[in-house]
Design a protein around this motif. Structure first.
Motif, PDB file in Angstrom:
ATOM      1  N   MET A   1       0.846  -1.189   0.000  1.00  0.00           N
ATOM      2  CA  MET A   1       0.000   0.000   0.000  1.00  0.00           C
ATOM      3  C   MET A   1       0.883   1.242   0.000  1.00  0.00           C
ATOM      4  SD  MET A   1      -2.846  -1.135   2.855  1.00  0.00           S
ATOM      5  CE  MET A   1      -3.869   0.328   2.584  1.00  0.00           C
ATOM      6  N   ARG A   2       0.686   2.098  -0.966  1.00  0.00           N
ATOM      7  CA  ARG A   2       1.489   3.322  -1.064  1.00  0.00           C
ATOM      8  C   ARG A   2       0.738   4.445  -0.349  1.00  0.00           C
ATOM      9  NH1 ARG A   2       3.053   3.895  -7.309  1.00  0.00           N
ATOM     10  NH2 ARG A   2       0.772   3.675  -7.491  1.00  0.00           N
ATOM     11  N   ILE A   3       1.259   4.800   0.812  1.00  0.00           N
ATOM     12  CA  ILE A   3       0.581   5.756   1.692  1.00  0.00           C
ATOM     13  C   ILE A   3       1.540   6.893   2.006  1.00  0.00           C
ATOM     14  CG2 ILE A   3      -0.744   6.022   3.838  1.00  0.00           C
ATOM     15  CD1 ILE A   3      -0.789   2.910   3.964  1.00  0.00           C
ATOM     16  N   GLY A   4       1.032   8.109   1.995  1.00  0.00           N
ATOM     17  CA  GLY A   4       1.806   9.277   2.384  1.00  0.00           C
ATOM     18  C   GLY A   4       1.161   9.983   3.567  1.00  0.00           C
ATOM     19  N   LEU A   5       1.911  10.884   4.182  1.00  0.00           N
ATOM     20  CA  LEU A   5       1.423  11.616   5.346  1.00  0.00           C
ATOM     21  C   LEU A   5       1.688  13.103   5.179  1.00  0.00           C
ATOM     22  CD1 LEU A   5       0.499  11.824   8.409  1.00  0.00           C
ATOM     23  CD2 LEU A   5       2.935  11.558   8.971  1.00  0.00           C
ATOM     24  N   LEU A   6       0.665  13.907   5.445  1.00  0.00           N
ATOM     25  CA  LEU A   6       0.878  15.332   5.622  1.00  0.00           C
ATOM     26  C   LEU A   6       0.599  15.643   7.085  1.00  0.00           C
ATOM     27  CD1 LEU A   6       0.415  18.373   3.536  1.00  0.00           C
ATOM     28  CD2 LEU A   6      -0.668  18.430   5.780  1.00  0.00           C
ATOM     29  N   ARG A   7       1.599  16.195   7.758  1.00  0.00           N
ATOM     30  CA  ARG A   7       1.454  16.561   9.166  1.00  0.00           C
ATOM     31  C   ARG A   7       1.361  18.074   9.290  1.00  0.00           C
ATOM     32  NH1 ARG A   7       4.911  17.906  13.788  1.00  0.00           N
ATOM     33  NH2 ARG A   7       6.792  17.801  12.496  1.00  0.00           N
ATOM     34  N   PRO A   8       0.196  18.605   9.642  1.00  0.00           N
ATOM     35  CA  PRO A   8       0.125  20.043   9.917  1.00  0.00           C
ATOM     36  C   PRO A   8       0.924  20.370  11.180  1.00  0.00           C
ATOM     37  CG  PRO A   8      -2.085  19.089   9.607  1.00  0.00           C
ATOM     38  CD  PRO A   8      -1.126  17.962   9.789  1.00  0.00           C
ATOM     39  N   ILE A   9       1.846  21.279  11.073  1.00  0.00           N
ATOM     40  CA  ILE A   9       2.587  21.758  12.242  1.00  0.00           C
ATOM     41  C   ILE A   9       1.857  22.954  12.846  1.00  0.00           C
ATOM     42  CG2 ILE A   9       4.766  22.775  13.020  1.00  0.00           C
ATOM     43  CD1 ILE A   9       6.158  21.075  10.879  1.00  0.00           C
ATOM     44  N   THR A  10       1.332  23.818  11.983  1.00  0.00           N
ATOM     45  CA  THR A  10       0.404  24.846  12.450  1.00  0.00           C
ATOM     46  C   THR A  10      -1.013  24.340  12.187  1.00  0.00           C
ATOM     47  OG1 THR A  10       0.640  25.956  10.298  1.00  0.00           O
ATOM     48  CG2 THR A  10       1.897  26.845  12.137  1.00  0.00           C
TER      49      THR A  10
END
Length: 458
Positions: free
Chosen positions: A382-391
């Motif tokens: 499974m090709r999964i990415g992550l976006l982590r909001p810092i603000t």
């Protein structure tokens, strides 16, 4: 195969005798003292049957005050020559050390906040103890910065008193901060709204616990709406930083002060019980001396502190304006400032997003867990990415919209019933299906649960 042995080390001075560790211990190793108390008057935990300990760490996991450290095969282990040994809290040095002398230390996120506050030239801390953030105040009290930098550390009589002390201190141009957890932050909302309306800078740390109401002492992320929407009355926003490591807990203190004074606006560090209580290696920020009164007068000409009265006249720091036309002007000024923040201060982190079929959006400890889920998923193809909001405010809406294009699904992972998901859904704007997975009541989602949510929701 030999039996694994464990050892439990208890900070008896900090223990409050809540008995959670005794109940959680599967081998009946632990007990509370009978007839003996610590200096606070509490019976404390100890190893009543040390030979039965298996080092499972159940006691440390449930301890609300972080009193317990668990070792397997005893508390001593080999140290590499280059590996620093953390042996409690280091003394606060009178001299500012050179950069090359900065150490790698092992400490909790809450402790890192306290150390960073002193090092960042903080003038005053006003707070009230509440689990799971009490170590912030306890560490400051142990370090005694009033003897070294002159920083004021005061345990107020309540959270309401704390935030109003912050209002007063910030109104004089001082670098001041407070910390609390969910229930206590709820009590501060009126004061936070006053500070935003009066444009008073200050730093507020929220180490979240589960709710609603008194809730639980276990971790949560259920204060997202409160923090990002302005929990008090009126149209206002806070800059909200969401650390996901002990290192960021330390780093974000100075950043929070810089942003607070840049925009004359309260800034919040929105952490949670996981990050606050966990122990990791951290490099503390370099020392900054506290500003002089002359420097404060030059940097904060708006402050009400008595400096330069003959030259500038009286400064009045208030959120009150009885004339509606003037109040509208004030609100329009605030909205223009928030627009500038939204354009200039968005922060985020991308992880494995290139070529991903699925996108996870998560912050704080949920983002850490999601990274493990991504590694497990990629092992399964499974090709999964992550976006982590810092603000969390301002929110990285443009970046999420860009990354969502062409994805099979976007999943928000939160330790709540679903709050950030509304901001994510608005940001995605129909480019991909959006789902949510979360746990409640202080339960933290597991990586396997996140993988299963991706499979079932998309």
């Amino acid at each position: 195969m030999s039996k694994i042995k464990g050892a439990v080390v208890v900070n008896t001075d900090r223990c409050k005798g809540c008995n959670l560790c005794v109940v959680a211990c599967p081998t009946k190793t632990l007990a509370l003292t009978a007839g003996e108390v610590n200096h606070k008057g509490y019976a404390y935990c100890y190893m009543a049957q040390p030979e039965t300990c298996i080092g499972c760490s159940s006691c440390a996991i449930v301890c609300p005050d972080g009193c317990i450290t668990v070792y397997k095969d005893g508390p001593k282990r080999p140290q590499a020559e280059s590996e620093p040994v953390a042996s409690g809290l280091p003394e606060y040095p009178m001299e500012v050390p050179a950069e090359e002398e900065r150490e790698v230390l092992l400490m909790k996120g809450n402790e890192a906040i306290a150390h960073a506050a002193i090092r960042c030239g903080c003038d005053g801390y006003f707070g009230y103890p509440i689990t799971p953030q009490s170590e912030v105040l306890e560490t400051l009290a142990e370090l005694k910065p009033w003897e070294t930098t002159g920083m004021v550390v005061l345990q107020a009589e309540s959270e309401v008193a704390s935030i109003n002390m912050l209002y007063g201190g910030g109104g004089t141009g001082k670098r001041v901060m407070t910390s609390s957890s969910s229930v206590g932050i709820a009590l501060m909302q009126e004061g936070i709204s006053y500070m935003a309306g009066a444009e008073v800078p200050g730093v507020i740390v929220n180490v979240q616990r589960g709710g609603p109401g008194l809730g639980t002492i276990q971790p949560s992320q259920s204060d997202y709406n409160q923090a990002t929407r302005g929990g008090g009355n009126g149209d206002y926003n806070l800059i909200v930083l969401a650390p996901n490591s002990v290192q960021e807990m330390a780093d974000f203190v100075d950043l929070a002060f810089e942003l607070a004074f840049k925009y004359r606006n309260p800034t919040m560090i929105l952490s949670d019980g996981v990050i606050g209580q966990m122990m990791e290696k951290v490099v503390l920020p370099p020392y900054k001396r506290r500003r002089t009164e002359a420097e404060i007068a030059a940097e904060c000409p708006w402050a009400s502190n008595g400096h330069g009265l003959k030259q500038r006249g009286v400064n009045v720091v208030t959120s009150l304006e009885l004339q509606p036309q003037e109040m509208e002007k004030k609100n329009l000024h605030l909205q223009a400032k928030y627009k500038e923040m939204a354009e200039q201060e968005v922060r985020f982190e991308e992880y494995n997003c290139e070529g991903a079929d699925y996108l996870i959006v998560a912050f704080g400890s949920a983002a850490r867990i999601s990274q493990k889920a991504i590694a497990i998923g990629r092992e399964k193809g499974m090709r999964i990415g992550l976006l982590r909001p810092i603000t969390l405010w301002p929110f990285p809406s443009k970046e999420i919209h860009r990354l969502a294009k062409g994805k099979k699904g976007v999943l928000t992972v939160e330790i709540n019933a679903g709050q950030m998901v509304f901001d994510v859904r608005a940001a995605v704007a129909g480019e991909a299906p959006v789902g949510h997975y979360g746990r409640l009541g202080g339960i933290v989602p597991s990586p396997d649960e996140i993988i299963e949510a991706l499979k079932t929701q998309f």
